[in-house]
Design an enzyme around this catalytic site. Structure first.
Site, short mmCIF file in Angstrom:
data_model
loop_
_atom_site.label_atom_id
_atom_site.label_comp_id
_atom_site.label_asym_id
_atom_site.label_seq_id
_atom_site.Cartn_x
_atom_site.Cartn_y
_atom_site.Cartn_z
N THR A 157 -40.69 -26.83 10.16
CA THR A 157 -42.36 -26.81 9.98
C THR A 157 -42.66 -26.89 11.64
O THR A 157 -41.66 -26.68 12.51
CB THR A 157 -43.08 -27.98 9.46
OG1 THR A 157 -44.06 -28.08 9.60
CG2 THR A 157 -42.47 -29.39 10.48
N ARG A 185 -47.68 -28.00 -4.68
CA ARG A 185 -46.95 -29.15 -3.95
C ARG A 185 -47.64 -29.37 -2.54
O ARG A 185 -47.87 -28.39 -2.01
CB ARG A 185 -45.64 -28.83 -4.08
CG ARG A 185 -44.64 -29.74 -3.33
CD ARG A 185 -44.32 -29.45 -1.55
NE ARG A 185 -43.60 -30.26 -1.20
CZ ARG A 185 -43.55 -30.03 0.26
NH1 ARG A 185 -43.90 -29.44 0.99
NH2 ARG A 185 -42.50 -30.87 0.83
N VAL A 186 -47.84 -30.49 -2.26
CA VAL A 186 -48.33 -30.86 -1.02
C VAL A 186 -47.43 -31.56 -0.21
O VAL A 186 -46.66 -32.40 -0.68
CB VAL A 186 -49.59 -31.68 -0.94
CG1 VAL A 186 -50.11 -31.83 0.46
CG2 VAL A 186 -50.72 -30.80 -1.70
N ASP A 188 -45.88 -33.67 3.77
CA ASP A 188 -46.34 -34.69 4.53
C ASP A 188 -47.33 -34.19 5.64
O ASP A 188 -47.91 -35.07 6.55
CB ASP A 188 -45.16 -35.17 5.20
CG ASP A 188 -44.32 -34.28 6.20
OD1 ASP A 188 -44.02 -33.14 5.52
OD2 ASP A 188 -43.71 -34.43 7.33
N THR A 207 -40.93 -33.67 10.94
CA THR A 207 -40.61 -32.53 10.43
C THR A 207 -39.25 -32.73 9.52
O THR A 207 -38.34 -33.46 9.86
CB THR A 207 -40.28 -31.70 11.62
OG1 THR A 207 -39.59 -30.50 11.34
CG2 THR A 207 -39.11 -32.49 12.45
N GLY A 208 -39.46 -31.87 8.40
CA GLY A 208 -38.30 -32.03 7.54
C GLY A 208 -38.94 -31.87 6.19
O GLY A 208 -39.96 -31.44 5.90
N GLY A 210 -40.71 -33.04 3.50
CA GLY A 210 -42.05 -33.74 3.39
C GLY A 210 -41.87 -35.06 2.54
O GLY A 210 -42.42 -35.95 2.70
N1 GLY Z 1 -42.50 -31.22 6.63
C1 GLY Z 1 -43.24 -29.95 5.73
C2 GLY Z 1 -43.06 -30.18 4.33
O1 GLY Z 1 -42.28 -30.83 3.87
O2 GLY Z 1 -44.01 -29.43 3.73
#
Ligand code: GLY
Length: 286
Positions: A157, A185-186, A188, A207-208, A210
């Protein structure tokens, strides 16, 4: 009063080792040229969203159906204002997130409602040629299934944190999400306290994968530690260790305090971070 805007940007933690991690200096320069904390963060992220090498905007990964669904969030620590969007297809989701923050009474708007707010913004019909090919190949190989979700090559990200000369902190994050995610899907990135946090004395980004940040409120935890006087570096390392007890998924945390002190730590293969002094080496933990 401080000097010019201090900004740190990151290009997304990766589960893979990337020896040729790209220079982020141009994105730092783009943000640092702005006077305001939010302008700095937005400007740097807009540039990252335009670059197909990153999983945000034009380079976004596709969901399991081959569709684009991007998320972004932005927050001002000075005012407490925040805005986020999810499942959008504008080219610059960070600009739409800022519009939610400044032009609506809401903190998060998703899907068609968010698109309507951005009716005059550039629309993105498809991702980059490379990302479309990647989805085509994975689909043809039958390797896109829920079992491969969040695997090392599927995450990353972008984001930026800034402290302007007035002492105002801001944080922003933008992403295509995780390759092969389910429709709707949402992650973080637009969720305050999970993947993004800003207060008068701390700005934090995650980052990673979510789901790990959503399940631990990692950015808010790191922010609270910094507000208690813990250094940004120690805060990132402590929270990353905590995440490690819950999941071994790829993850990174980047933080800045009101004195301009930075912290960063990650778990995974590689992570490009840069700030006023060029590339910033985040320690790899675990
Ligand atoms: N960190 C970005 C996501 O999982 O959407």
């Amino acid at each position: 009063m401080l000097g010019m805007t201090i900004i740190y940007v990151h290009g997304g933690v990766s589960g893979l080792s990337k020896p040729d991690v790209v220079s982020l200096d141009a994105f730092v320069a783009a943000g640092a040229a702005e006077d305001g904390h939010l302008d700095a963060v937005e400007r740097a992220i807009v540039a990252l969203e335009d670059d197909p090498r990153f999983n945000a905007g034009y380079g976004s990964v596709l969901n399991i159906d081959g569709a684009l669904e991007m998320d972004a969030g932005i927050a001002s620590g000075a005012t407490g204002a925040l805005g986020g969007v999810a499942n959008v297809t504008v080219r610059h989701p960070i600009t739409l997130a800022r519009r939610v923050m400044e032009g609506t009474p809401h903190a998060l708007v998703t899907g068609a409602g968010a698109q309507a707010l951005g009716h005059d913004l550039e629309h993105l019909n498809d991702t980059s040629v490379e990302e479309r090919r990647r989805w085509d190949d994975a689909t043809a190989a039958g390797s896109l299934d829920p079992g491969s979700y969040g695997s090392p090559e599927h995450v990353d990200t972008v984001g930026a944190i800034a402290l302007d000369r007035h002492g105002r902190l801001a944080a922003g994050s933008s992403t295509g999400g995780v390759f092969g995610k389910l429709p709707g899907r949402v992650g973080d990135a637009p969720i305050f306290g999970a993947g993004i946090y800003a207060s008068a004395s701390a700005a934090v980004l995650g980052t990673g994968v979510g789901e790990v940040f959503l399940g631990s409120l990692a950015a808010g935890r790191a922010g609270a530690l910094i507000e208690q006087g813990v250094s940004p570096q120690e805060a990132c390392e402590k929270v990353l260790e905590l995440l490690g007890h819950r999941s071994h998924a790829t993850a990174g945390l980047l933080a800045l305090n009101h004195r301009g002190e930075v912290g960063a730590a990650y778990r995974g293969g590689s992570w490009a971070v840069a700030g006023p002094d060029g590339a910033h080496q985040a320690p790899r933990i675990g």
